[in-house]
Design a protein around this motif. Structure first.
Motif, PDB file in Angstrom:
ATOM      1  N   GLU A  94       0.844  -1.200   0.000  1.00  0.00           N
ATOM      2  CA  GLU A  94       0.000   0.000   0.000  1.00  0.00           C
ATOM      3  C   GLU A  94       0.883   1.254   0.000  1.00  0.00           C
ATOM      4  O   GLU A  94       0.635   2.200  -0.754  1.00  0.00           O
ATOM      5  CB  GLU A  94      -0.921  -0.003   1.227  1.00  0.00           C
ATOM      6  CG  GLU A  94      -2.042  -1.050   1.148  1.00  0.00           C
ATOM      7  CD  GLU A  94      -2.785  -1.244   2.475  1.00  0.00           C
ATOM      8  OE1 GLU A  94      -3.165  -2.387   2.783  1.00  0.00           O
ATOM      9  OE2 GLU A  94      -2.965  -0.254   3.219  1.00  0.00           O
ATOM     10  N   ALA A  95       1.921   1.247   0.802  1.00  0.00           N
ATOM     11  CA  ALA A  95       2.837   2.398   0.854  1.00  0.00           C
ATOM     12  C   ALA A  95       3.609   2.530  -0.455  1.00  0.00           C
ATOM     13  O   ALA A  95       3.851   3.641  -0.944  1.00  0.00           O
ATOM     14  CB  ALA A  95       3.805   2.237   2.034  1.00  0.00           C
ATOM     15  N   LEU A  96       3.987   1.398  -1.030  1.00  0.00           N
ATOM     16  CA  LEU A  96       4.712   1.417  -2.309  1.00  0.00           C
ATOM     17  C   LEU A  96       3.850   2.070  -3.386  1.00  0.00           C
ATOM     18  O   LEU A  96       4.313   2.909  -4.164  1.00  0.00           O
ATOM     19  CB  LEU A  96       5.076  -0.016  -2.708  1.00  0.00           C
ATOM     20  CG  LEU A  96       5.915  -0.196  -3.975  1.00  0.00           C
ATOM     21  CD1 LEU A  96       7.297   0.431  -3.815  1.00  0.00           C
ATOM     22  CD2 LEU A  96       6.046  -1.683  -4.323  1.00  0.00           C
ATOM     23  N   GLU A  97       2.566   1.694  -3.416  1.00  0.00           N
ATOM     24  CA  GLU A  97       1.661   2.233  -4.429  1.00  0.00           C
ATOM     25  C   GLU A  97       1.445   3.732  -4.231  1.00  0.00           C
ATOM     26  O   GLU A  97       1.309   4.480  -5.210  1.00  0.00           O
ATOM     27  CB  GLU A  97       0.319   1.487  -4.354  1.00  0.00           C
ATOM     28  CG  GLU A  97      -0.557   1.756  -5.557  1.00  0.00           C
ATOM     29  CD  GLU A  97      -1.813   0.905  -5.582  1.00  0.00           C
ATOM     30  OE1 GLU A  97      -2.041   0.088  -4.660  1.00  0.00           O
ATOM     31  OE2 GLU A  97      -2.594   1.068  -6.539  1.00  0.00           O
ATOM     32  N   ALA A  98       1.428   4.182  -2.990  1.00  0.00           N
ATOM     33  CA  ALA A  98       1.174   5.594  -2.703  1.00  0.00           C
ATOM     34  C   ALA A  98       2.423   6.461  -2.879  1.00  0.00           C
ATOM     35  O   ALA A  98       2.325   7.686  -2.912  1.00  0.00           O
ATOM     36  CB  ALA A  98       0.646   5.738  -1.268  1.00  0.00           C
ATOM     37  N   GLY A  99       3.583   5.844  -3.008  1.00  0.00           N
ATOM     38  CA  GLY A  99       4.840   6.600  -3.056  1.00  0.00           C
ATOM     39  C   GLY A  99       5.313   6.907  -4.456  1.00  0.00           C
ATOM     40  O   GLY A  99       4.607   6.651  -5.435  1.00  0.00           O
ATOM     41  N   PRO A 100       6.535   7.483  -4.570  1.00  0.00           N
ATOM     42  CA  PRO A 100       7.119   7.802  -5.875  1.00  0.00           C
ATOM     43  C   PRO A 100       7.258   6.540  -6.732  1.00  0.00           C
ATOM     44  O   PRO A 100       7.569   5.456  -6.213  1.00  0.00           O
ATOM     45  CB  PRO A 100       8.513   8.343  -5.528  1.00  0.00           C
ATOM     46  CG  PRO A 100       8.501   8.617  -4.065  1.00  0.00           C
ATOM     47  CD  PRO A 100       7.426   7.796  -3.454  1.00  0.00           C
ATOM     48  N   ALA A 101       7.038   6.686  -8.044  1.00  0.00           N
ATOM     49  CA  ALA A 101       7.096   5.532  -8.950  1.00  0.00           C
ATOM     50  C   ALA A 101       8.450   4.830  -8.883  1.00  0.00           C
ATOM     51  O   ALA A 101       8.542   3.610  -9.046  1.00  0.00           O
ATOM     52  CB  ALA A 101       6.795   5.978 -10.375  1.00  0.00           C
ATOM     53  N   ALA A 102       9.510   5.600  -8.612  1.00  0.00           N
ATOM     54  CA  ALA A 102      10.866   5.025  -8.601  1.00  0.00           C
ATOM     55  C   ALA A 102      11.017   3.947  -7.524  1.00  0.00           C
ATOM     56  O   ALA A 102      11.872   3.063  -7.647  1.00  0.00           O
ATOM     57  CB  ALA A 102      11.903   6.127  -8.378  1.00  0.00           C
ATOM     58  N   TRP A 103      10.202   4.000  -6.485  1.00  0.00           N
ATOM     59  CA  TRP A 103      10.289   2.985  -5.425  1.00  0.00           C
ATOM     60  C   TRP A 103      10.033   1.572  -5.963  1.00  0.00           C
ATOM     61  O   TRP A 103      10.488   0.590  -5.382  1.00  0.00           O
ATOM     62  CB  TRP A 103       9.285   3.298  -4.308  1.00  0.00           C
ATOM     63  CG  TRP A 103       9.743   4.389  -3.376  1.00  0.00           C
ATOM     64  CD1 TRP A 103      10.910   5.095  -3.447  1.00  0.00           C
ATOM     65  CD2 TRP A 103       9.040   4.883  -2.228  1.00  0.00           C
ATOM     66  NE1 TRP A 103      10.983   6.009  -2.422  1.00  0.00           N
ATOM     67  CE2 TRP A 103       9.842   5.895  -1.657  1.00  0.00           C
ATOM     68  CE3 TRP A 103       7.819   4.571  -1.630  1.00  0.00           C
ATOM     69  CZ2 TRP A 103       9.457   6.593  -0.513  1.00  0.00           C
ATOM     70  CZ3 TRP A 103       7.438   5.266  -0.486  1.00  0.00           C
ATOM     71  CH2 TRP A 103       8.250   6.272   0.054  1.00  0.00           C
ATOM     72  N   CYS A 104       9.268   1.494  -7.071  1.00  0.00           N
ATOM     73  CA  CYS A 104       8.964   0.157  -7.626  1.00  0.00           C
ATOM     74  C   CYS A 104      10.222  -0.538  -8.151  1.00  0.00           C
ATOM     75  O   CYS A 104      10.217  -1.751  -8.348  1.00  0.00           O
ATOM     76  CB  CYS A 104       7.918   0.257  -8.735  1.00  0.00           C
ATOM     77  SG  CYS A 104       6.259   0.513  -8.089  1.00  0.00           S
ATOM     78  N   ASP A 105      11.295   0.232  -8.385  1.00  0.00           N
ATOM     79  CA  ASP A 105      12.544  -0.385  -8.862  1.00  0.00           C
ATOM     80  C   ASP A 105      13.413  -0.882  -7.701  1.00  0.00           C
ATOM     81  O   ASP A 105      14.464  -1.483  -7.929  1.00  0.00           O
ATOM     82  CB  ASP A 105      13.352   0.624  -9.695  1.00  0.00           C
ATOM     83  CG  ASP A 105      12.584   1.038 -10.937  1.00  0.00           C
ATOM     84  OD1 ASP A 105      11.846   0.187 -11.476  1.00  0.00           O
ATOM     85  OD2 ASP A 105      12.712   2.206 -11.353  1.00  0.00           O
ATOM     86  N   LEU A 106      13.007  -0.613  -6.478  1.00  0.00           N
ATOM     87  CA  LEU A 106      13.799  -1.067  -5.329  1.00  0.00           C
ATOM     88  C   LEU A 106      13.839  -2.594  -5.263  1.00  0.00           C
ATOM     89  O   LEU A 106      12.939  -3.271  -5.752  1.00  0.00           O
ATOM     90  CB  LEU A 106      13.191  -0.529  -4.025  1.00  0.00           C
ATOM     91  CG  LEU A 106      13.380   0.962  -3.748  1.00  0.00           C
ATOM     92  CD1 LEU A 106      12.500   1.395  -2.567  1.00  0.00           C
ATOM     93  CD2 LEU A 106      14.850   1.260  -3.445  1.00  0.00           C
ATOM     94  N   ASP A 107      14.900  -3.092  -4.638  1.00  0.00           N
ATOM     95  CA  ASP A 107      15.047  -4.536  -4.402  1.00  0.00           C
ATOM     96  C   ASP A 107      14.206  -4.896  -3.171  1.00  0.00           C
ATOM     97  O   ASP A 107      14.625  -4.676  -2.031  1.00  0.00           O
ATOM     98  CB  ASP A 107      16.533  -4.830  -4.177  1.00  0.00           C
ATOM     99  CG  ASP A 107      16.800  -6.293  -3.864  1.00  0.00           C
ATOM    100  OD1 ASP A 107      15.849  -7.094  -3.847  1.00  0.00           O
ATOM    101  OD2 ASP A 107      17.979  -6.619  -3.625  1.00  0.00           O
ATOM    102  N   ILE A 108      13.001  -5.396  -3.426  1.00  0.00           N
ATOM    103  CA  ILE A 108      12.042  -5.687  -2.339  1.00  0.00           C
ATOM    104  C   ILE A 108      11.752  -7.183  -2.328  1.00  0.00           C
ATOM    105  O   ILE A 108      11.465  -7.777  -3.369  1.00  0.00           O
ATOM    106  CB  ILE A 108      10.708  -4.925  -2.557  1.00  0.00           C
ATOM    107  CG1 ILE A 108      10.957  -3.413  -2.476  1.00  0.00           C
ATOM    108  CG2 ILE A 108       9.644  -5.379  -1.545  1.00  0.00           C
ATOM    109  CD1 ILE A 108       9.740  -2.576  -2.863  1.00  0.00           C
ATOM    110  N   ARG A 109      11.836  -7.789  -1.153  1.00  0.00           N
ATOM    111  CA  ARG A 109      11.481  -9.209  -1.024  1.00  0.00           C
ATOM    112  C   ARG A 109      10.657  -9.443   0.234  1.00  0.00           C
ATOM    113  O   ARG A 109      10.861  -8.779   1.248  1.00  0.00           O
ATOM    114  CB  ARG A 109      12.740 -10.091  -0.940  1.00  0.00           C
ATOM    115  CG  ARG A 109      13.489 -10.219  -2.256  1.00  0.00           C
ATOM    116  CD  ARG A 109      14.686 -11.160  -2.095  1.00  0.00           C
ATOM    117  NE  ARG A 109      14.264 -12.519  -1.779  1.00  0.00           N
ATOM    118  CZ  ARG A 109      15.042 -13.436  -1.195  1.00  0.00           C
ATOM    119  NH1 ARG A 109      16.281 -13.140  -0.854  1.00  0.00           N
ATOM    120  NH2 ARG A 109      14.581 -14.647  -0.949  1.00  0.00           N
ATOM    121  N   ILE A 110       9.749 -10.396   0.128  1.00  0.00           N
ATOM    122  CA  ILE A 110       8.973 -10.836   1.295  1.00  0.00           C
ATOM    123  C   ILE A 110       9.506 -12.223   1.676  1.00  0.00           C
ATOM    124  O   ILE A 110       9.577 -13.112   0.828  1.00  0.00           O
ATOM    125  CB  ILE A 110       7.468 -10.944   0.962  1.00  0.00           C
ATOM    126  CG1 ILE A 110       6.955  -9.692   0.239  1.00  0.00           C
ATOM    127  CG2 ILE A 110       6.663 -11.238   2.224  1.00  0.00           C
ATOM    128  CD1 ILE A 110       6.998  -8.424   1.037  1.00  0.00           C
TER     129      ILE A 110
END
Lengths: 246, 246
Positions: A94-110
């Motif tokens: 939810e925070a990722l979607e609400a934030g800057p588009a560039a955050w989607c390129d971050l290395d994110i893992r669950i």
């Protein structure tokens, strides 16, 4: 920028249930973020920054974690149980979607963990050994009427049920209502288990027939597991057979 | 007689997802029992007896495990994923109930593991981040009509869904029927994910809108996860928000 963000499940409380990949994430993090008691489970070490936050600030916490990762930090967001089951993973997206588009390129893992219902089920035997559902009984984020509808449909479907957040001081009547709905739809002999602090030293587990289940047997730290009409006792265990029907 | 029996979850395949308590059980066992590929995941060592059994002989395997423990062996029954979720724990208790009463005094423990749906959910984002259900689509042990009823009720309830054993060569039409039922009850845009060999080197994950889901996208080694009308995409992830409704 070489930051990353991992949302990890610490399991129900016993350190022997934390997966090696989660331990590895905790060992290589620069920043640990989460609800106070979960952050405190991570040992201090030089250079490790810990960010303890209060309950019910999941979105702020997730946004902060993303900001730190975007600045190059190695961020671990700690959840109890499994992060994908009524915990921090959804809030992160939810925070990722609400934030800057560039955050989607971050290395994110669950990184998954042992969720409370499966730890409780293991202690009890195998009450979730057939088709089942998991319902969050808190109405903080959904109307109570929807929860009642789901309870009725789940009972009709013959699902075993696992309830997260069954009862809080601010809404004690709702869990009483939950038990009433179950009694309207299920045999009075169906076992209902109350598992508190599963896998910890102060673990308390009680199983009673639905007819004897009382609202005060649960609090917010209790996992409630409701069997089906087929759920049986053998020795000190309960289990739901793999085969449906009588 | 100092035997014991533990039914343990090896997780979805990646060794980094095996909990320390399960590793400890494997390291102290005298006998490992299970379906061939799971037993082969346990390294050989001097004095360790391995009993590899075929698929679909769960009750015989469980009975054999209990017999060995009753004779004083330290027995570990290996399951993939979590033993309590469509795996060996229920079979163990069925065998316990059918066996001599003295078996109930054995030292029996179930050790939870990372079940396939939660490993798949973590890889995808957080599609099970709201209320959800887990359904075994195999009709080996229940009538197909019951599965259809559960699918309809789960869709009405707005549960995200995780399907185990979605499709086999002997019943390819049933998963096609499953998709038809979902299309009758859910928006055509709901994401359906097919996760094969999750956490292994040959992991394959595909997500399509329900309208484009095809039966041949699944086989017995695939975990299928169906979102809800609220499930959303952000970047390369999908997640179901914690908040219900539009």
């Amino acid at each position: 920028m070489s930051g990353w963000l991992q949302v990890v499940g610490l399991g129900p409380g016993n350190e022997a249930m934390i997966t090696p990949e989660v331990s590895q994430a905790l060992a290589t993090a620069s920043d640990i973020i989460g609800y106070i008691p979960y952050v405190r489970r991570v040992p201090d070490r030089p250079g490790l920054r810990k960010h303890e936050t209060d309950n019910r600030v999941e979105l702020d916490r997730a946004t902060h974690a993303l900001e730190l990762a975007a600045q190059g930090a190695r961020v671990v967001v700690v959840s109890s149980g499994d992060p994908g089951v009524f915990a921090m993973a959804s809030a992160l997206f939810e925070a990722l979607e609400a934030g800057p588009a560039a955050w989607c390129d971050l290395d994110i893992r669950i990184l998954p963990g042992i969720t409370a219902m499966l730890a409780a089920s293991a202690r009890l035997g195998a009450p979730l050994g057939h088709d089942f559902c998991a319902i969050n009984l808190s109405d903080n984020l959904k109307p109570w009427e929807l929860i009642e509808t789901r309870l009725r449909l789940a009972a009709q479907a013959g699902f075993a049920m696992a309830f997260y957040n069954p009862r809080s001081r601010s809404r004690p009547h709702q869990f009483a209502r939950t038990l009433d709905i179950l009694r309207d739809h299920l045999p009075q002999t169906v076992p209902v288990s109350f598992a508190r602090n599963v896998s910890r030293k102060d673990e308390e587990i009680t199983t009673v027939p639905l007819a004897q289940a009382r609202p005060e047997m649960a609090d917010m730290r209790t996992m409630v597991i409701v069997g089906t009409a087929q759920t049986r006792a053998v020795g000190r265990f309960i289990y739901t057979p793999r085969r449906a029907g009588p």
